[in-house]
Design an enzyme around this catalytic site. Structure first.
Site, mmCIF file in Angstrom:
data_model
loop_
_atom_site.group_PDB
_atom_site.id
_atom_site.type_symbol
_atom_site.label_atom_id
_atom_site.label_comp_id
_atom_site.label_asym_id
_atom_site.label_seq_id
_atom_site.Cartn_x
_atom_site.Cartn_y
_atom_site.Cartn_z
ATOM 1 N N SER A 44 -47.637 99.318 27.379
ATOM 2 C CA SER A 44 -46.965 98.944 28.627
ATOM 3 C C SER A 44 -46.128 97.704 28.334
ATOM 4 O O SER A 44 -46.450 96.599 28.716
ATOM 5 C CB SER A 44 -47.994 98.657 29.723
ATOM 6 O OG SER A 44 -48.788 97.535 29.406
ATOM 7 N N HIS A 156 -53.294 103.062 29.374
ATOM 8 C CA HIS A 156 -54.257 102.959 28.271
ATOM 9 C C HIS A 156 -55.384 103.986 28.362
ATOM 10 O O HIS A 156 -56.300 103.968 27.545
ATOM 11 C CB HIS A 156 -54.877 101.562 28.222
ATOM 12 C CG HIS A 156 -53.884 100.475 27.944
ATOM 13 N ND1 HIS A 156 -54.153 99.146 28.103
ATOM 14 C CD2 HIS A 156 -52.598 100.539 27.491
ATOM 15 C CE1 HIS A 156 -53.089 98.419 27.778
ATOM 16 N NE2 HIS A 156 -52.128 99.245 27.411
ATOM 17 N N GLU A 165 -56.266 97.212 33.484
ATOM 18 C CA GLU A 165 -57.415 96.582 32.825
ATOM 19 C C GLU A 165 -58.362 95.940 33.835
ATOM 20 O O GLU A 165 -57.922 95.285 34.775
ATOM 21 C CB GLU A 165 -56.926 95.480 31.860
ATOM 22 C CG GLU A 165 -56.017 96.032 30.792
ATOM 23 C CD GLU A 165 -55.312 94.947 29.974
ATOM 24 O OE1 GLU A 165 -55.763 93.794 29.988
ATOM 25 O OE2 GLU A 165 -54.304 95.289 29.343
ATOM 26 N N GLU A 208 -58.238 100.316 24.554
ATOM 27 C CA GLU A 208 -58.764 98.981 24.239
ATOM 28 C C GLU A 208 -60.285 98.948 24.218
ATOM 29 O O GLU A 208 -60.898 97.884 24.290
ATOM 30 C CB GLU A 208 -58.185 97.952 25.218
ATOM 31 C CG GLU A 208 -56.671 97.861 25.086
ATOM 32 C CD GLU A 208 -56.038 96.719 25.862
ATOM 33 O OE1 GLU A 208 -56.744 96.073 26.673
ATOM 34 O OE2 GLU A 208 -54.837 96.473 25.657
ATOM 35 N N ASP A 244 -55.827 93.192 35.043
ATOM 36 C CA ASP A 244 -54.407 93.204 34.671
ATOM 37 C C ASP A 244 -53.817 94.435 35.333
ATOM 38 O O ASP A 244 -54.090 95.560 34.920
ATOM 39 C CB ASP A 244 -54.231 93.268 33.146
ATOM 40 C CG ASP A 244 -52.753 93.342 32.748
ATOM 41 O OD1 ASP A 244 -51.882 93.236 33.646
ATOM 42 O OD2 ASP A 244 -52.473 93.500 31.542
ATOM 43 N N GLU A 287 -53.505 89.450 36.518
ATOM 44 C CA GLU A 287 -52.338 89.463 35.636
ATOM 45 C C GLU A 287 -51.310 90.481 36.125
ATOM 46 O O GLU A 287 -51.681 91.564 36.596
ATOM 47 C CB GLU A 287 -52.813 89.828 34.213
ATOM 48 C CG GLU A 287 -51.701 89.873 33.178
ATOM 49 C CD GLU A 287 -52.252 90.220 31.787
ATOM 50 O OE1 GLU A 287 -53.432 89.907 31.510
ATOM 51 O OE2 GLU A 287 -51.504 90.808 30.997
ATOM 52 N N ASP A 314 -47.360 88.257 32.256
ATOM 53 C CA ASP A 314 -47.266 88.881 30.931
ATOM 54 C C ASP A 314 -45.870 89.490 30.770
ATOM 55 O O ASP A 314 -44.972 88.856 30.199
ATOM 56 C CB ASP A 314 -48.382 89.931 30.797
ATOM 57 C CG ASP A 314 -48.257 90.795 29.553
ATOM 58 O OD1 ASP A 314 -47.471 90.454 28.654
ATOM 59 O OD2 ASP A 314 -48.949 91.834 29.469
ATOM 60 N N LYS A 339 -48.342 86.719 23.531
ATOM 61 C CA LYS A 339 -48.452 87.792 22.541
ATOM 62 C C LYS A 339 -47.414 87.541 21.448
ATOM 63 O O LYS A 339 -46.208 87.528 21.726
ATOM 64 C CB LYS A 339 -48.155 89.139 23.197
ATOM 65 C CG LYS A 339 -49.199 89.613 24.208
ATOM 66 C CD LYS A 339 -48.645 90.777 25.006
ATOM 67 C CE LYS A 339 -49.696 91.519 25.791
ATOM 68 N NZ LYS A 339 -49.082 92.455 26.781
ATOM 69 N N HIS A 367 -54.160 90.236 22.489
ATOM 70 C CA HIS A 367 -53.894 91.364 21.583
ATOM 71 C C HIS A 367 -52.859 92.298 22.228
ATOM 72 O O HIS A 367 -52.367 92.014 23.330
ATOM 73 C CB HIS A 367 -55.195 92.137 21.343
ATOM 74 C CG HIS A 367 -55.718 92.799 22.599
ATOM 75 N ND1 HIS A 367 -56.656 93.804 22.597
ATOM 76 C CD2 HIS A 367 -55.415 92.604 23.914
ATOM 77 C CE1 HIS A 367 -56.907 94.195 23.829
ATOM 78 N NE2 HIS A 367 -56.172 93.484 24.641
ATOM 79 N N LYS A 390 -57.733 87.405 25.241
ATOM 80 C CA LYS A 390 -57.920 88.765 25.772
ATOM 81 C C LYS A 390 -57.787 89.720 24.607
ATOM 82 O O LYS A 390 -56.703 89.869 24.058
ATOM 83 C CB LYS A 390 -56.844 89.010 26.836
ATOM 84 C CG LYS A 390 -56.998 90.335 27.537
ATOM 85 C CD LYS A 390 -56.008 90.496 28.669
ATOM 86 C CE LYS A 390 -54.761 91.200 28.195
ATOM 87 N NZ LYS A 390 -54.007 91.853 29.279
HETATM 88 P P1 PGA Z 1 -49.921 96.533 26.059
HETATM 89 O O1 PGA Z 1 -50.976 96.060 27.160
HETATM 90 O O2 PGA Z 1 -50.315 95.964 24.771
HETATM 91 O O3 PGA Z 1 -50.009 98.039 26.111
HETATM 92 O O4 PGA Z 1 -48.579 96.026 26.523
HETATM 93 C C1 PGA Z 1 -51.575 94.798 27.158
HETATM 94 C C2 PGA Z 1 -51.263 94.041 28.414
HETATM 95 O O5 PGA Z 1 -50.493 94.514 29.277
HETATM 96 O O6 PGA Z 1 -51.754 92.924 28.604
HETATM 97 ZN ZN ZN Z 2 -50.673 92.654 30.620
#
Ligand code: PGA
Ligand code: ZN
Length: 425
Positions: A44, A156, A165, A208, A244, A287, A314, A339, A367, A390
């Site tokens: 995503s 996911h 999440e 995940e 999230d 998030e 994010d 990230k 991650h 995370k």
């Molecule tokens: P992604 O998801 O690594 O698939 O982007 C992680 C997140 O959105 O925090």
């Molecule tokens: Zn996110």
């Protein structure tokens, strides 16, 4: 004493990530030691992320990274051989200028980041220190609170949960190791609850490592996690919950509405929905509650809930200093997800964390849903004092690689390390 040593060689290869897609692994050779690193990949993704270079065509269904690997072996290797291995900034800036594009699309952020990370490790190995020490040599280290994603939805998982999440956050632990134990216990209590209430099909796991039960509603998922926390003997003060939403994934640009929990909602209605969930479940973190351009909606929910809840950006920031600055101006959030591969170098990632800290925000090192066994982010979070890390469920090798590395780091630091939990709860 740090030893001056230069980069002698750079190698790269294509390896597989946790979803079975190719990714870039690089090795930097300093003459004294070698550093190896591999880059993760999101599902995503934010629209403004640095570009992950993919080959297209038929091999690996177009997901190959042979071009990115070629760029490491060619232009990047030529550009960085001879540079000091421990001058991370100089190295990163050299690669940024070799690329020359704002989103690293010429050489690929996956190519550049692999070299950036591998070089940091080569420097640590050359100096005979752990990576977190190489990244920040002095000061008191505070270990982050693990945010463990125990139920997976969105992009996911193969269920109907719109929220991506559902996280547990053991803020009441006295150390990171204890937090990891608490997280593992809750994860297994949750597994037992899901089996007994919904059958064995409910404990298949998502990208995940969190379970992917056949739920539709956000409340169902949070309710079962709350039961698991209590079944493990913990209070809601000790183990907090978070989500999230990754709301860009259930936002329809045409209608301007979000489809969640059986309703198509405006931004305002969605804010009310989150506020109810926060009150019911005491969410410590929320998030990406809105889509990635909705700075004003973010600011509104932060104003409303931000005293006791961390509103984390994010996809809206993508670890990009310019976008985080805009967020600070607009008071859009009070926390930021970090990230490495959204921005593409270690130095720029450090800058993003520093900027967030200076604004009084909470940095959360993260991650990606497509990961490798590389535990780099455990060191990054420790070095730069991220309050949270995370990195998925306490299950699946690529997720536990990071938690296990935190155990080793905490052991190395012993009483010299603090744990971020207490002030956050
Ligand atoms: P992604 O998801 O690594 O698939 O982007 C992680 C997140 O959105 O925090
Ligand atoms: Zn996110």
């Amino acid at each position: 004493m740090a030893v001056k040593t230069n980069i002698l060689d750079v190698r790269a290869r294509q390896v597989l990530d946790s979803r079975g897609n190719p990714t870039v692994e690089a090795e930097v050779e300093s003459g004294r030691a070698m550093g190896r690193a591999s880059v993760p990949s999101g599902a995503s993704k934010g629209r403004h992320e640095a570009l992950e270079l993919r080959d297209g065509g038929e091999r690996f269904h177009g997901m190959g990274v042979a071009k990115a690997v070629g760029n490491v072996r060619g232009a990047l290797r030529r550009g960085v051989v001879g540079l000091r291995v421990d001058d991370q900034r100089r190295l990163d800036h050299k690669m940024i200028s070799l690329d020359g594009t704002p989103d690293k699309s010429k050489l690929g952020a996956n190519a550049i980041l692999a070299v950036s990370m591998a070089s940091a490790k080569a420097a640590a190995n050359s100096n005979g220190v752990s990576l977190f020490v190489q990244l920040r040599k002095s000061g008191r280290y505070i270990l982050p609170v693990p945010m463990m994603n125990v139920i997976n939805g969105g992009e996911h998982a193969g269920n109907d949960l719109a929220v991506q999440e559902f996280l547990i956050e053991p803020v009441g632990a006295s150390s990171c190791a204890e937090a990891i134990r608490m997280g593992s216990e809750v994860y297994h209590s949750l597994k037992a609850i899901l089996v007994s209430e919904h059958g064995r099909g409910a404990i298949n796991v998502g990208d995940e490592g969190g379970f992917a039960p056949p739920f539709r509603l956000t409340r169902e998922a949070l309710g079962s996690i709350r039961k698991a926390v209590s079944a493990s003997g913990y209070s809601e003060k000790e183990v907090k919950l978070g989500i999230d939403a990754a709301a860009s994934t259930f936002y329809d640009e045409k209608s301007g509405r979000y489809t969640l929990d059986g309703h198509a909602m405006s931004g305002e209605a969605l804010e009310d929905h989150y506020a109810r969930l926060r009150d019911e479940f005491g969410l410590l973190t929320i998030e990406d509650p809105f889509h990635e351009e909705a700075f004003d909606d973010f600011a509104s929910i932060t104003k409303r809930l931000g005293r006791s809840t961390k509103v984390i950006g994010d996809d809206i920031y993508v670890t990009n200093v310019a976008r985080i600055k805009l967020g600070i101006e607009k008071k859009a959030t009070n926390a930021v997800l970090i990230k490495l591969n959204q921005i593409g170098t270690v130095s720029e990632t450090e800058d993003a964390i520093g900027l967030a800290r200076a604004a009084g925000w909470t940095p959360v090192v993260s991650h990606r849903s497509g990961e490798t066994e590389d535990p780099f982010i455990a060191h990054l979070a420790t070095a730069f004092g991220a309050d949270f890390i995370k990195t998925g469920a306490p299950a699946r090798g690529e997720r536990v690689a990071k938690y296990n590395e935190l155990l080793r780091i905490e052991e190395e630091l012993r009483s010299k390390a603090g744990y971020a939990g207490r002030e956050l709860g």
